[in-house]
Design a protein around this motif. Structure first.
Motif, PDB file in Angstrom:
ATOM      1  N   PRO A  22       0.833  -1.205   0.000  1.00 35.25           N
ATOM      2  CA  PRO A  22       0.000   0.000   0.000  1.00 35.25           C
ATOM      3  C   PRO A  22       0.871   1.259   0.000  1.00 35.25           C
ATOM      4  CG  PRO A  22      -0.818  -1.587   1.589  1.00 35.25           C
ATOM      5  CD  PRO A  22       0.488  -2.112   1.118  1.00 35.25           C
ATOM      6  N   LYS A  23       0.485   2.246  -0.772  1.00 34.40           N
ATOM      7  CA  LYS A  23       1.303   3.449  -0.910  1.00 34.40           C
ATOM      8  C   LYS A  23       1.475   4.202   0.399  1.00 34.40           C
ATOM      9  CE  LYS A  23       0.287   4.189  -5.805  1.00 34.40           C
ATOM     10  NZ  LYS A  23      -0.272   5.122  -6.824  1.00 34.40           N
ATOM     11  N   ASP A  24       0.485   4.100   1.280  1.00 36.82           N
ATOM     12  CA  ASP A  24       0.536   4.872   2.516  1.00 36.82           C
ATOM     13  C   ASP A  24       0.909   4.030   3.735  1.00 36.82           C
ATOM     14  OD1 ASP A  24      -1.710   3.348   2.570  1.00 36.82           O
ATOM     15  OD2 ASP A  24      -3.071   4.940   3.227  1.00 36.82           O
ATOM     16  N   ILE A  25       1.435   2.830   3.514  1.00 39.96           N
ATOM     17  CA  ILE A  25       1.702   1.924   4.627  1.00 39.96           C
ATOM     18  C   ILE A  25       2.704   2.501   5.629  1.00 39.96           C
ATOM     19  CG2 ILE A  25       3.484   0.677   3.327  1.00 39.96           C
ATOM     20  CD1 ILE A  25       2.664  -1.848   4.863  1.00 39.96           C
ATOM     21  N   PHE A  26       3.653   3.301   5.152  1.00 40.37           N
ATOM     22  CA  PHE A  26       4.680   3.828   6.045  1.00 40.37           C
ATOM     23  C   PHE A  26       4.437   5.282   6.449  1.00 40.37           C
ATOM     24  CE2 PHE A  26       7.113   0.522   3.582  1.00 40.37           C
ATOM     25  CZ  PHE A  26       7.180  -0.391   4.634  1.00 40.37           C
ATOM     26  N   CYS A  27       3.202   5.738   6.268  1.00 38.62           N
ATOM     27  CA  CYS A  27       2.858   7.116   6.638  1.00 38.62           C
ATOM     28  C   CYS A  27       2.573   7.269   8.133  1.00 38.62           C
ATOM     29  CB  CYS A  27       1.640   7.595   5.838  1.00 38.62           C
ATOM     30  SG  CYS A  27       1.989   7.803   4.079  1.00 38.62           S
ATOM     31  N   PHE A  28       2.376   6.155   8.822  1.00 42.05           N
ATOM     32  CA  PHE A  28       2.075   6.212  10.246  1.00 42.05           C
ATOM     33  C   PHE A  28       3.311   6.640  11.044  1.00 42.05           C
ATOM     34  CE2 PHE A  28      -0.872   3.162   8.393  1.00 42.05           C
ATOM     35  CZ  PHE A  28      -2.092   3.611   8.897  1.00 42.05           C
ATOM     36  N   PRO A  29       3.143   7.445  12.093  1.00 44.18           N
ATOM     37  CA  PRO A  29       4.273   7.939  12.897  1.00 44.18           C
ATOM     38  C   PRO A  29       5.143   6.844  13.486  1.00 44.18           C
ATOM     39  CG  PRO A  29       2.280   9.151  13.417  1.00 44.18           C
ATOM     40  CD  PRO A  29       1.858   8.020  12.529  1.00 44.18           C
ATOM     41  N   CYS A  30       4.557   5.668  13.730  1.00 42.64           N
ATOM     42  CA  CYS A  30       5.339   4.579  14.336  1.00 42.64           C
ATOM     43  C   CYS A  30       6.493   4.129  13.451  1.00 42.64           C
ATOM     44  CB  CYS A  30       4.436   3.397  14.674  1.00 42.64           C
ATOM     45  SG  CYS A  30       3.641   2.629  13.248  1.00 42.64           S
ATOM     46  N   PHE A  31       6.417   4.407  12.137  1.00 43.06           N
ATOM     47  CA  PHE A  31       7.469   3.983  11.221  1.00 43.06           C
ATOM     48  C   PHE A  31       8.566   5.027  11.044  1.00 43.06           C
ATOM     49  CE2 PHE A  31       3.927   1.249   9.488  1.00 43.06           C
ATOM     50  CZ  PHE A  31       4.466   0.058   9.943  1.00 43.06           C
ATOM     51  N   ASP A  32       8.469   6.133  11.754  1.00 44.48           N
ATOM     52  CA  ASP A  32       9.525   7.152  11.685  1.00 44.48           C
ATOM     53  C   ASP A  32      10.850   6.615  12.214  1.00 44.48           C
ATOM     54  OD1 ASP A  32       7.711   8.890  10.643  1.00 44.48           O
ATOM     55  OD2 ASP A  32       7.357   9.988  12.509  1.00 44.48           O
ATOM     56  N   THR A  33      10.774   5.595  13.066  1.00 43.41           N
ATOM     57  CA  THR A  33      11.988   5.007  13.659  1.00 43.41           C
ATOM     58  C   THR A  33      12.420   3.719  12.963  1.00 43.41           C
ATOM     59  OG1 THR A  33      10.610   3.846  15.281  1.00 43.41           O
ATOM     60  CG2 THR A  33      11.510   5.996  15.934  1.00 43.41           C
ATOM     61  N   LYS A  43       6.944 -11.258  -4.322  1.00 41.25           N
ATOM     62  CA  LYS A  43       6.839 -11.253  -5.782  1.00 41.25           C
ATOM     63  C   LYS A  43       7.007  -9.851  -6.357  1.00 41.25           C
ATOM     64  CE  LYS A  43       3.902 -15.372  -6.022  1.00 41.25           C
ATOM     65  NZ  LYS A  43       2.620 -15.963  -6.503  1.00 41.25           N
ATOM     66  N   PHE A  44       7.796  -9.018  -5.694  1.00 37.25           N
ATOM     67  CA  PHE A  44       8.038  -7.659  -6.174  1.00 37.25           C
ATOM     68  C   PHE A  44       8.851  -7.685  -7.469  1.00 37.25           C
ATOM     69  CE2 PHE A  44       7.870  -7.082  -1.452  1.00 37.25           C
ATOM     70  CZ  PHE A  44       6.668  -6.386  -1.420  1.00 37.25           C
ATOM     71  N   ARG A  45       8.483  -6.809  -8.394  1.00 39.02           N
ATOM     72  CA  ARG A  45       9.239  -6.658  -9.636  1.00 39.02           C
ATOM     73  C   ARG A  45      10.080  -5.391  -9.631  1.00 39.02           C
ATOM     74  NH1 ARG A  45       8.134 -10.323 -13.373  1.00 39.02           N
ATOM     75  NH2 ARG A  45       6.275 -11.640 -13.104  1.00 39.02           N
ATOM     76  N   SER A  46       9.851  -4.563  -8.634  1.00 40.54           N
ATOM     77  CA  SER A  46      10.645  -3.361  -8.425  1.00 40.54           C
ATOM     78  C   SER A  46      10.601  -3.030  -6.937  1.00 40.54           C
ATOM     79  CB  SER A  46      10.104  -2.181  -9.257  1.00 40.54           C
ATOM     80  OG  SER A  46       8.784  -1.874  -8.856  1.00 40.54           O
ATOM     81  N   VAL A  47      11.433  -2.117  -6.501  1.00 41.94           N
ATOM     82  CA  VAL A  47      11.399  -1.703  -5.103  1.00 41.94           C
ATOM     83  C   VAL A  47      10.091  -0.950  -4.866  1.00 41.94           C
ATOM     84  CG1 VAL A  47      12.543  -0.349  -3.307  1.00 41.94           C
ATOM     85  CG2 VAL A  47      13.909  -1.540  -5.041  1.00 41.94           C
ATOM     86  N   PRO A  48       9.272  -1.385  -3.930  1.00 37.03           N
ATOM     87  CA  PRO A  48       7.979  -0.721  -3.698  1.00 37.03           C
ATOM     88  C   PRO A  48       8.153   0.780  -3.474  1.00 37.03           C
ATOM     89  CG  PRO A  48       8.111  -2.749  -2.435  1.00 37.03           C
ATOM     90  CD  PRO A  48       9.472  -2.532  -3.009  1.00 37.03           C
ATOM     91  N   PRO A  49       7.392   1.624  -4.195  1.00 42.05           N
ATOM     92  CA  PRO A  49       7.508   3.079  -4.046  1.00 42.05           C
ATOM     93  C   PRO A  49       7.349   3.559  -2.605  1.00 42.05           C
ATOM     94  CG  PRO A  49       6.172   2.536  -5.953  1.00 42.05           C
ATOM     95  CD  PRO A  49       6.415   1.255  -5.236  1.00 42.05           C
ATOM     96  N   SER A  50       6.558   2.852  -1.821  1.00 44.02           N
ATOM     97  CA  SER A  50       6.337   3.268  -0.437  1.00 44.02           C
ATOM     98  C   SER A  50       7.621   3.211   0.389  1.00 44.02           C
ATOM     99  CB  SER A  50       5.259   2.391   0.213  1.00 44.02           C
ATOM    100  OG  SER A  50       5.582   1.017   0.087  1.00 44.02           O
ATOM    101  N   VAL A  51       8.573   2.370  -0.024  1.00 47.58           N
ATOM    102  CA  VAL A  51       9.845   2.261   0.699  1.00 47.58           C
ATOM    103  C   VAL A  51      10.631   3.567   0.601  1.00 47.58           C
ATOM    104  CG1 VAL A  51      12.038   0.993   0.813  1.00 47.58           C
ATOM    105  CG2 VAL A  51       9.917  -0.233   0.363  1.00 47.58           C
ATOM    106  N   GLU A  52      10.361   4.342  -0.439  1.00 49.50           N
ATOM    107  CA  GLU A  52      11.055   5.612  -0.638  1.00 49.50           C
ATOM    108  C   GLU A  52      10.804   6.590   0.505  1.00 49.50           C
ATOM    109  OE1 GLU A  52      13.017   7.092  -3.507  1.00 49.50           O
ATOM    110  OE2 GLU A  52      13.485   4.976  -3.294  1.00 49.50           O
ATOM    111  N   LYS A  53       9.759   6.378   1.251  1.00 49.00           N
ATOM    112  CA  LYS A  53       9.452   7.271   2.374  1.00 49.00           C
ATOM    113  C   LYS A  53      10.353   7.015   3.574  1.00 49.00           C
ATOM    114  CE  LYS A  53       4.530   7.809   1.227  1.00 49.00           C
ATOM    115  NZ  LYS A  53       4.515   7.020  -0.012  1.00 49.00           N
ATOM    116  N   LEU A  54      11.053   5.892   3.568  1.00 49.63           N
ATOM    117  CA  LEU A  54      11.871   5.498   4.721  1.00 49.63           C
ATOM    118  C   LEU A  54      13.291   6.032   4.567  1.00 49.63           C
ATOM    119  CD1 LEU A  54      10.581   1.813   4.921  1.00 49.63           C
ATOM    120  CD2 LEU A  54       9.819   3.765   6.295  1.00 49.63           C
TER     121      LEU A  54
END
Length: 294
Positions: A22-33, A43-54
């Motif tokens: 999910p695009k917003d999976i890492f938008c929660f404050p708990c993932f700031d750390t 089965k990813f074919r590319s690095v998930p765009p949501s990972v870019e937020k980390l």
């Protein structure tokens, strides 16, 4: 439930058959750390765009997916450890070269054919371990010996016909795995003896007039690079040869337990070392006459 978490440092989403996140999976404050993200065996074919937020991620495991592309400008520039073994990369991703703090880069079991210059602009000066085993490597560009921290290099089971001579002057290299290639110069009998024997063999194949032994910038520590004066490396090699000759001669004269076959092998090795020293001393004499050893 994610709203109720205070902080997450490690997240393991391995073996879930995910093809995307999910695009917003890492938008929660708990993932700031979040520092460690494990996405192995999906089965990813590319690095998930949501990972870019980390942006503060230090370890990313994407092993055993179907990834063929990597972000050209990754945001997680503080990454220390990257595992992308068992994927579908056909070239060394340019984006990985921009991870300037990367220490471990595992890219085994892909389809990479060429290793570009990783030392360009000092971008990967922190790299300690590079695994490119079980790819389709045919070419390795110059620059490996200019990576000041490189200690472990695995290029086993590729399509290499030529071993880079610069590996003979990589001062900090502790582990060099090269078996399973098509080298014409490097014999299996040498490979069997391990890293030190391989590096010594390669170093002895470097022509005496090669820039690798002369005006070469050699990394001596993780804190900087010093420039050798012309000929310094040649003098150093001569000193090493003299020490090796002395050790071999002493072993032949004092070790009475040696079998006939071992004595013959040692005598042959000693003769080769002495011949190399003679050639080297001729080189030094010419350099002295040219004024390069003042």
């Amino acid at each position: 439930e994610l709203h109720n978490l205070s902080s997450v440092k490690t997240l393991d989403l391995s073996q879930n058959n995910f093809s995307e996140l999910p695009k917003d999976i890492f938008c929660f404050p708990c993932f700031d750390t979040l520092r460690v993200l494990l996405l192995e065996q999906n089965k990813f074919r590319s690095v998930p765009p949501s990972v870019e937020k980390l942006r503060d991620l230090t370890e990313l495991n994407l092993r055993k997916n179907h990834i063929s592309v990597f972000p050209s400008h990754p945001s997680f520039v503080g990454l220390l450890h990257l595992d992308m073994r068992n994927n579908a990369l056909q070239m060394f991703p340019d984006g990985i070269r921009k991870l300037t703090k990367l220490r471990t880069c595992l890219l085994g079991m892909n389809e990479i054919r060429r290793l570009p210059n990783l030392s360009q602009d000092g971008m990967m000066n922190e790299l300690e371990t590079l695994d490119l085993s079980n790819n389709k490597l045919e070419t390795i560009d110059d620059g490996l010996c200019e990576l000041p921290c490189l200690q472990n290099l695995n290029i086993e089971n590729n399509n290499l016909r030529r071993i880079p001579l610069e590996l003979g002057v990589c001062k900090n290299l502790k582990s060099l795995l090269v078996n399973g290639n098509q080298f014409r110069m490097l014999k299996y009998s040498v490979i069997q003896k391990g890293t030190t024997a391989i590096i010594d063999f390669i170093k002895n194949k470097i022509p005496l007039d090669s820039p690798l032994l002369q005006e070469k910038k050699v990394n001596t520590s993780t804190q900087g690079i010093r420039s050798l004066r012309p000929g310094d490396a040649v003098l150093d090699k001569a000193g090493t040869l003299k020490s090796e000759i002395e050790t071999l001669a002493q072993k032949l004269n004092e070790d009475f337990s040696l079998s006939g076959a071992k004595k013959y092998a040692l005598k042959k090795k000693l003769a080769l070392k002495r011949a190399s020293l003679i050639r080297l001393e001729r080189k030094i004499k010419l350099e002295e006459q040219a004024g390069n050893y003042t």
